[in-house]
Design a protein around this motif. Structure first.
Motif, short mmCIF file in Angstrom:
data_model
loop_
_atom_site.label_atom_id
_atom_site.label_comp_id
_atom_site.label_asym_id
_atom_site.label_seq_id
_atom_site.Cartn_x
_atom_site.Cartn_y
_atom_site.Cartn_z
N ILE A 217 11.57 3.67 4.08
CA ILE A 217 10.44 4.05 4.96
C ILE A 217 10.40 3.15 6.20
O ILE A 217 9.44 3.17 6.95
CB ILE A 217 9.09 4.01 4.23
CG1 ILE A 217 8.76 2.59 3.74
CG2 ILE A 217 9.07 5.00 3.08
CD1 ILE A 217 7.31 2.42 3.30
N ASN A 218 11.46 2.35 6.38
CA ASN A 218 11.48 1.40 7.49
C ASN A 218 12.61 1.71 8.46
O ASN A 218 13.48 0.87 8.73
CB ASN A 218 11.63 -0.02 6.95
CG ASN A 218 10.34 -0.52 6.32
OD1 ASN A 218 9.26 -0.34 6.88
ND2 ASN A 218 10.44 -1.13 5.15
N SER B 259 0.83 -1.21 0.00
CA SER B 259 0.00 0.00 0.00
C SER B 259 0.87 1.26 0.00
O SER B 259 0.53 2.25 -0.64
CB SER B 259 -0.96 -0.01 1.18
OG SER B 259 -0.25 0.00 2.39
N MET B 260 2.01 1.21 0.69
CA MET B 260 2.90 2.37 0.70
C MET B 260 3.67 2.47 -0.62
O MET B 260 3.74 3.54 -1.25
CB MET B 260 3.91 2.28 1.85
CG MET B 260 3.28 2.21 3.21
SD MET B 260 2.31 3.68 3.58
CE MET B 260 1.26 3.05 4.90
N LEU C 238 6.44 8.74 8.36
CA LEU C 238 5.61 9.50 9.31
C LEU C 238 6.12 9.30 10.73
O LEU C 238 6.48 10.23 11.42
CB LEU C 238 4.16 9.02 9.21
CG LEU C 238 3.57 9.04 7.79
CD1 LEU C 238 2.15 8.54 7.78
CD2 LEU C 238 3.66 10.44 7.21
N1 LIG Z 1 7.87 5.31 8.27
C1 LIG Z 1 6.56 5.28 8.36
O1 LIG Z 1 5.94 6.19 8.87
C2 LIG Z 1 5.76 4.12 7.84
C3 LIG Z 1 4.38 4.23 7.80
C4 LIG Z 1 3.66 3.14 7.35
C5 LIG Z 1 4.31 1.98 6.95
N2 LIG Z 1 5.66 1.93 7.01
C6 LIG Z 1 6.35 0.70 6.61
O2 LIG Z 1 6.09 0.43 5.27
C7 LIG Z 1 6.23 -0.95 5.06
C8 LIG Z 1 5.32 -1.41 3.94
O3 LIG Z 1 3.97 -1.17 4.34
P1 LIG Z 1 2.76 -1.46 3.37
O4 LIG Z 1 1.55 -0.91 4.05
O5 LIG Z 1 3.08 -1.01 1.99
O6 LIG Z 1 2.70 -3.04 3.40
P2 LIG Z 1 1.67 -3.98 2.63
O7 LIG Z 1 0.60 -3.23 1.96
O8 LIG Z 1 1.31 -5.04 3.59
O9 LIG Z 1 2.57 -4.61 1.46
C9 LIG Z 1 3.55 -5.55 1.75
C10 LIG Z 1 4.76 -5.23 0.94
O10 LIG Z 1 5.78 -6.14 1.31
C11 LIG Z 1 6.30 -6.74 0.16
N3 LIG Z 1 6.75 -8.08 0.50
C12 LIG Z 1 6.22 -9.29 0.19
N4 LIG Z 1 7.00 -10.27 0.66
C13 LIG Z 1 8.04 -9.66 1.27
C14 LIG Z 1 9.20 -10.14 1.93
N5 LIG Z 1 9.45 -11.43 2.05
N6 LIG Z 1 10.07 -9.23 2.43
C15 LIG Z 1 9.83 -7.91 2.32
N7 LIG Z 1 8.77 -7.40 1.69
C16 LIG Z 1 7.88 -8.27 1.18
C17 LIG Z 1 5.16 -6.76 -0.85
O11 LIG Z 1 5.73 -6.87 -2.14
P3 LIG Z 1 4.95 -6.69 -3.53
O12 LIG Z 1 5.45 -5.43 -4.11
O13 LIG Z 1 5.29 -7.86 -4.37
O14 LIG Z 1 3.48 -6.62 -3.22
C18 LIG Z 1 4.53 -5.42 -0.56
O15 LIG Z 1 5.22 -4.41 -1.20
C19 LIG Z 1 5.92 -1.61 6.41
O16 LIG Z 1 6.99 -2.43 6.75
C20 LIG Z 1 5.82 -0.49 7.38
O17 LIG Z 1 6.63 -0.71 8.52
C21 LIG Z 1 6.39 2.97 7.45
#
Ligand SMILES: NC(=O)c1ccc[n+]([C@@H]2O[C@H](COP(=O)([O-])OP(=O)(O)OC[C@H]3O[C@@H](n4cnc5c(N)ncnc54)[C@H](OP(=O)(O)O)[C@@H]3O)[C@@H](O)[C@H]2O)c1
Length: 413
Positions: free
Chosen positions: A145-146, A55-56, A178
């Motif tokens: 972002i991690n 989603s990000m 964020l």
């Molecule tokens: N800094 C901040 O404020 C902030 C805020 C929100 C979230 N985040 C971080 O953003 C990250 C992603 O969040 P999201 O909401 O986009 O997650 P999500 O919607 O659950 O999507 C999961 C993501 O992980 C990927 N993925 C799948 N298998 C994986 C593996 N083995 N190792 C690593 N990645 C894998 C997926 O790849 P595909 O591209 O193939 O789908 C997809 O891009 C989270 O870890 C969260 O901690 C940070």
């Protein structure tokens, strides 16, 4: 003839630049200007690789595709079903000509200015360091972002490894988002500059997690649904605790350091609450009696006292405070004067996408930092701080360091 797509536009800009260079070659004193980085920057866009499309990542990807000064040159995905698809198809927008791949070596071989690194975070906290270091060593700046907002916390040995790969690639690592990335590093730090004295700072976040769909993230990363015996947030051997403490220790240490203070250490008094009944959430069922609320509290100890508290309450159930009766973030500074700031993000209507405010905001924080990251000298880029509160103007107090930096590795091989 239709409007050229983004890859055709980028190819046109490259051809145009080449033609201009040839035109002025050796003939006039305009040659230097034409070859200068600023002229190239004027004509060229930043070449971007998007890493992961959750989603990000997908919101970042769409922002890259839509941005007139960004050129998408590569896309890494994890999901087999996404491999081979056009990036525009994944982002639900126009075709780009960039095809998604799971091949990390193919991504490393690309010529790009920056990688937007948005995979799902995994325990241990250093899980993604190896690939980040490979990207940096290969000459690509990385925006994560991690975490990675203040790697200095882990000490010289850890920093040396990152600095080496940055020097090798002439690249910069920048952590944003964020929380980590915004509420403490930008808002609380900026607000501190209003004070002539500060006794204590408190930043709190409250998030309703019921609509987050990914089971791996909810159960394995955030620790929901675990049994209460297993879920000791204060015990760093429990994977979710190690991960969160790794990431948020950097936030605590960075704020203390930005105010010119010396961090004694970080202590915690996290707690969990059990579900009062079986809960049906977007990620799956949380059984009665298992973890339904995690309340993380890290305290930065300065001069023997709790100076900064970062409180994060993630909820699957209407535990107090009652639903909607809270802000996403509250910043409170006790001092002279006292400062209180509340921040909420509101999902815009009629965008045509299901994208939530937090996803747009993460993408904004990433995209808008690209020029600064690409222009920064090799190494770690810290979020710039202007005129924060400082009890003493003389620098430099000893930097904050963690007790066990050796557990983290950033090997590129
Ligand atoms: N800094 C901040 O404020 C902030 C805020 C929100 C979230 N985040 C971080 O953003 C990250 C992603 O969040 P999201 O909401 O986009 O997650 P999500 O919607 O659950 O999507 C999961 C993501 O992980 C990927 N993925 C799948 N298998 C994986 C593996 N083995 N190792 C690593 N990645 C894998 C997926 O790849 P595909 O591209 O193939 O789908 C997809 O891009 C989270 O870890 C969260 O901690 C940070």
């Amino acid at each position: 003839m239709g409007r050229p797509d983004r890859s055709q536009q980028a190819a046109f800009r490259k051809d145009f630049l080449f033609a201009i260079e040839k035109l002025f070659e050796g003939s006039t004193n305009l040659t230097g200007w034409v070859k200068s980085p600023s002229f190239k920057e004027y004509l060229m866009s930043y070449r971007v690789i998007q890493w992961a499309t959750g989603s990000m990542g997908k919101t970042c990807l769409r922002a890259v595709i839509d941005h007139p000064d960004l050129e998408l040159v590569g896309l890494l995905v994890y999901g087999k079903s996404k491999t081979g698809r056009d990036a525009g198809n994944i982002a639900r927008c126009d075709t780009t000509g960039v095809i998604a791949t799971r091949d990390i070596d193919a991504i490393l071989a690309l010529d790009a200015d920056v990688v937007l690194h948005c995979p799902r975070i995994q325990p241990p906290y250093a899980h993604h360091n190896k690939e980040i270091c490979q990207l940096l060593a290969s000459g690509k700046n990385v925006i994560s972002i991690n975490g990675h907002t203040y790697p200095q916390y882990w000490g010289p040995e850890y920093m040396e490894e990152i600095s080496e790969v940055c020097a090798k690639g002439g690249t910069t690592l920048f952590g944003t988002g964020l929380n980590p990335g915004f509420i403490t590093e930008k808002i609380a730090t900026a607000a501190s500059g209003l004070c002539t004295r500060i006794d204590r700072i408190h930043v709190s976040e409250i998030v309703d997690c019921t609509s987050i769909p990914n089971p791996n993230y909810i159960f394995d990363v955030l620790g929901f649904g675990a049994s209460l015996h297993e879920a000791d947030l204060n015990e760093s051997s429990w994977p979710p605790a190690e991960l969160m403490t790794g990431m948020y220790s950097e936030v605590v240490a960075q704020l203390v350091d930005s105010l010119g203070l010396t961090l004694d250490h970080i202590e915690s008094d996290h707690e969990v609450l059990p579900a009062t009944k079986d809960l049906e959430t977007a990620a799956g069922r949380i059984k009665k009696g298992t973890v339904s609320v995690t309340h993380w509290r890290w305290h930065g100890i300065v001069g023997g006292k709790r100076f900064f508290t970062l409180s994060i309450r993630w909820m699957m159930e209407n535990a107090p405070p009652a639903k909607k009766d809270y802000n996403l973030w509250d910043v409170k500074i006790l001092g002279i004067p006292e400062v209180e700031i509340s921040v909420n993000l509101v999902t815009p209507k009629y965008t045509g996408y299901k994208t939530m405010a937090e996803q747009y905001a993460v993408a904004g924080s990433v995209i808008n930092s690209i020029p600064a990251v690409c222009a920064a000298p090799a190494g770690i880029l810290r979020i710039p701080v202007f005129a924060a509160y400082r009890p003493r103007f003389r620098s430099k107090f000893p930097p904050a360091t963690a007790p066990t930096p050796s557990v983290r590795s950033c090997e590129t091989s």
